[in-house]
Design a protein around this motif. Structure first.
Motif, PDB file in Angstrom:
ATOM      1  N   GLU A   1       1.114  -1.433  -0.248  1.00 12.60           N
ATOM      2  CA  GLU A   1       0.529   0.060  -0.020  1.00 12.60           C
ATOM      3  C   GLU A   1       0.858   1.143  -0.144  1.00 12.60           C
ATOM      4  O   GLU A   1       0.504   2.624  -0.590  1.00 12.60           O
ATOM      5  N   ASP A   2       2.239   1.089   0.748  1.00 13.76           N
ATOM      6  CA  ASP A   2       3.234   2.275   0.769  1.00 13.76           C
ATOM      7  C   ASP A   2       3.755   2.383  -0.597  1.00 13.76           C
ATOM      8  O   ASP A   2       4.977   3.718  -0.587  1.00 13.76           O
ATOM      9  N   GLN A   3       3.657   2.063  -1.630  1.00 16.65           N
ATOM     10  CA  GLN A   3       4.904   1.410  -2.333  1.00 16.65           C
ATOM     11  C   GLN A   3       3.795   2.457  -3.312  1.00 16.65           C
ATOM     12  O   GLN A   3       3.000   2.093  -3.628  1.00 16.65           O
ATOM     13  N   THR A   4       5.174   3.693  -4.267  1.00 12.71           N
ATOM     14  CA  THR A   4       4.798   4.184  -4.906  1.00 12.71           C
ATOM     15  C   THR A   4       5.293   3.443  -6.919  1.00 12.71           C
ATOM     16  O   THR A   4       6.414   2.645  -6.458  1.00 12.71           O
ATOM     17  N   ILE A   5       4.125   3.734  -8.205  1.00  8.59           N
ATOM     18  CA  ILE A   5       4.249   3.036  -9.276  1.00  8.59           C
ATOM     19  C   ILE A   5       4.249   3.658 -10.108  1.00  8.59           C
ATOM     20  O   ILE A   5       3.350   4.630 -10.174  1.00  8.59           O
ATOM     21  N   VAL A   6       5.528   3.840 -10.851  1.00  7.68           N
ATOM     22  CA  VAL A   6       5.600   4.865 -12.188  1.00  7.68           C
ATOM     23  C   VAL A   6       5.575   3.824 -13.253  1.00  7.68           C
ATOM     24  O   VAL A   6       6.024   2.222 -13.273  1.00  7.68           O
ATOM     25  N   TYR A   7       4.703   3.467 -14.103  1.00  5.08           N
ATOM     26  CA  TYR A   7       4.726   3.411 -15.780  1.00  5.08           C
ATOM     27  C   TYR A   7       5.227   3.769 -16.631  1.00  5.08           C
ATOM     28  O   TYR A   7       4.944   5.004 -16.989  1.00  5.08           O
ATOM     29  N   ALA A   8       5.638   2.832 -16.991  1.00  2.32           N
ATOM     30  CA  ALA A   8       6.230   3.535 -18.788  1.00  2.32           C
ATOM     31  C   ALA A   8       6.617   2.463 -19.716  1.00  2.32           C
ATOM     32  O   ALA A   8       5.743   1.904 -20.129  1.00  2.32           O
ATOM     33  N   ASP A   9       7.029   4.039 -20.380  1.00  2.00           N
ATOM     34  CA  ASP A   9       6.769   2.479 -22.308  1.00  2.00           C
ATOM     35  C   ASP A   9       8.485   2.409 -22.710  1.00  2.00           C
ATOM     36  O   ASP A   9       9.331   2.966 -22.353  1.00  2.00           O
ATOM     37  N   ASP A  10       8.346   1.490 -23.535  1.00  2.00           N
ATOM     38  CA  ASP A  10       9.922   1.028 -23.914  1.00  2.00           C
ATOM     39  C   ASP A  10      10.346   1.050 -25.260  1.00  2.00           C
ATOM     40  O   ASP A  10      11.694   0.741 -25.259  1.00  2.00           O
ATOM     41  N   ASP A  11       9.927   2.082 -25.550  1.00  2.00           N
ATOM     42  CA  ASP A  11      10.500   2.485 -27.105  1.00  2.00           C
ATOM     43  C   ASP A  11      10.584   4.257 -26.341  1.00  2.00           C
ATOM     44  O   ASP A  11      10.469   5.315 -27.797  1.00  2.00           O
ATOM     45  N   THR A  12      10.947   4.924 -25.807  1.00  2.00           N
ATOM     46  CA  THR A  12      11.018   6.136 -24.691  1.00  2.00           C
ATOM     47  C   THR A  12      11.969   6.412 -24.628  1.00  2.00           C
ATOM     48  O   THR A  12      12.789   5.604 -23.326  1.00  2.00           O
ATOM     49  N   ILE A  13      12.737   7.465 -24.599  1.00  2.00           N
ATOM     50  CA  ILE A  13      13.953   7.957 -23.799  1.00  2.00           C
ATOM     51  C   ILE A  13      13.495   8.799 -23.357  1.00  2.00           C
ATOM     52  O   ILE A  13      12.558  10.063 -23.155  1.00  2.00           O
ATOM     53  N   TYR A  14      13.073   9.291 -21.675  1.00  2.00           N
ATOM     54  CA  TYR A  14      13.119   9.716 -20.416  1.00  2.00           C
ATOM     55  C   TYR A  14      14.953  10.566 -20.202  1.00  2.00           C
ATOM     56  O   TYR A  14      15.940   9.872 -19.736  1.00  2.00           O
ATOM     57  N   LYS A  15      14.293  11.613 -20.775  1.00  2.00           N
ATOM     58  CA  LYS A  15      15.728  12.485 -20.103  1.00  2.00           C
ATOM     59  C   LYS A  15      14.842  13.009 -18.961  1.00  2.00           C
ATOM     60  O   LYS A  15      14.854  12.192 -18.177  1.00  2.00           O
ATOM     61  N   GLU A  16      16.871  13.116 -18.210  1.00  2.00           N
ATOM     62  CA  GLU A  16      16.979  13.322 -16.689  1.00  2.00           C
ATOM     63  C   GLU A  16      16.096  13.740 -15.762  1.00  2.00           C
ATOM     64  O   GLU A  16      15.388  13.361 -14.735  1.00  2.00           O
ATOM     65  N   ASN A  17      15.609  14.430 -16.259  1.00  2.00           N
ATOM     66  CA  ASN A  17      14.844  14.716 -15.514  1.00  2.00           C
ATOM     67  C   ASN A  17      13.111  14.328 -14.819  1.00  2.00           C
ATOM     68  O   ASN A  17      12.274  14.791 -14.084  1.00  2.00           O
ATOM     69  N   TRP A  18      13.664  13.502 -15.594  1.00  2.00           N
ATOM     70  CA  TRP A  18      11.398  13.298 -16.381  1.00  2.00           C
ATOM     71  C   TRP A  18      10.941  12.773 -14.653  1.00  2.00           C
ATOM     72  O   TRP A  18       9.788  13.339 -14.765  1.00  2.00           O
TER      73      TRP A  18
END
Length: 278
Positions: free
Chosen positions: A90-107
């Protein structure tokens, strides 16, 4: 801040693309506890299945030892969220994203900061389409739904697109929806539509946060579902014909792409089965 995991899924044909995404996730200014890649051994949809961890995972983990491949039942694109929800505390934070994207350092830092600013009570998503209706009250085609360009809180009539990244907690989605796998028969290729609907049905507010969109770079490739789900023509004649369809049939609410069909099937499913009352 509670423990954070970034969750993505990939397929056999997209492993090399995924390695680029993972490299970008390892170089975030704010780091998660884990980066989990949910994969499956069995084939499903366009995925041939993955039977072993790629050799380059070891090399990437020399940068920061955060990447973990986890095997799960193959539910296609839904693997980027539902296995993480099932396993999360319950206390965990989940982030989901795609596998064909470059995420810059501040994302990731931007998503976390905005999530904390709202006391972790709202789901934050950087790339959100606004569902539009015509004068007759019918939903226009997906091809006519604009991407939100301003920060706005939404309760309904939105489509979260996972490519921009989404941050949430388990409490934000009703437990009954976490275990419901009817999406496999209703809309197996349209995970963003199903996820957006169950969030709306869970009555959790969504904050569109386009500022974080400046931190993503899309990778062009031929190994996705986009061509199957939308109108994409390469010839001038085909593009012109697509524009005509979008601006006539699409405005009238006629289905002109697979995303339109999936959207209507999902709406009908929840209406007929009264899943909103679960």
């Amino acid at each position: 801040m509670s423990r954070i995991t970034i969750n993505i899924t990939t397929t056999y044909n997209r492993l090399e693309l995924c390695s680029q995404t993972l490299w970008s996730l390892l170089n975030q200014s704010a780091l998660p506890e884990k980066i989990v890649v949910w994969v499956s051994k069995e084939a499903y949809l366009i995925d041939k299945g993955i039977d072993r961890e790629p050799y380059w995972v070891r090399d990437l983990n020399k940068i920061k030892n955060l990447i973990e491949f986890k095997w799960t039942t193959n539910t296609g694109p839904y693997r980027k969220l539902f296995p993480a929800l099932a396993a999360a505390s319950e206390d965990q934070t989940i982030v989901y994203a795609d596998d064909d994207t470059i995420y810059k350092e501040n994302w990731l830092n931007l998503l976390i900061s905005k999530f904390q600013e709202h006391n972790e009570e709202k789901i934050v998503a950087s790339r959100v389409r606004i569902i539009k209706r015509n004068l007759f009250g019918r939903h226009k085609s997906y091809m006519l739904w604009p991407i939100s360009k301003k920060e706005v809180e939404l309760a309904s009539d939105y489509l979260i697109t996972g490519v921009g990244g989404v941050i949430l907690k388990k409490k934000h989605i009703k437990e009954a929806f976490v275990s419901n796998q009817d999406y496999l028969k209703v809309c197996p290729k349209s995970d963003d539509f199903w996820i957006s609907e169950i969030i709306s049905q869970s009555q959790t507010p969504v904050l569109a946060y386009p500022e974080a969109m400046h931190e993503i770079l899309l990778i062009k490739h031929e190994h996705g579902l986009e061509k199957q789900n939308t109108l994409i023509s390469h010839s001038l004649t085909g593009k012109a014909f697509d524009r005509i369809k979008i601006n006539t049939l699409g405005r009238l609410g006629v289905s002109i792409c697979n995303n339109d069909i999936s959207f209507k099937r999902i709406k009908e499913y929840f209406k007929e089965t009264d899943k909103a009352c679960l």
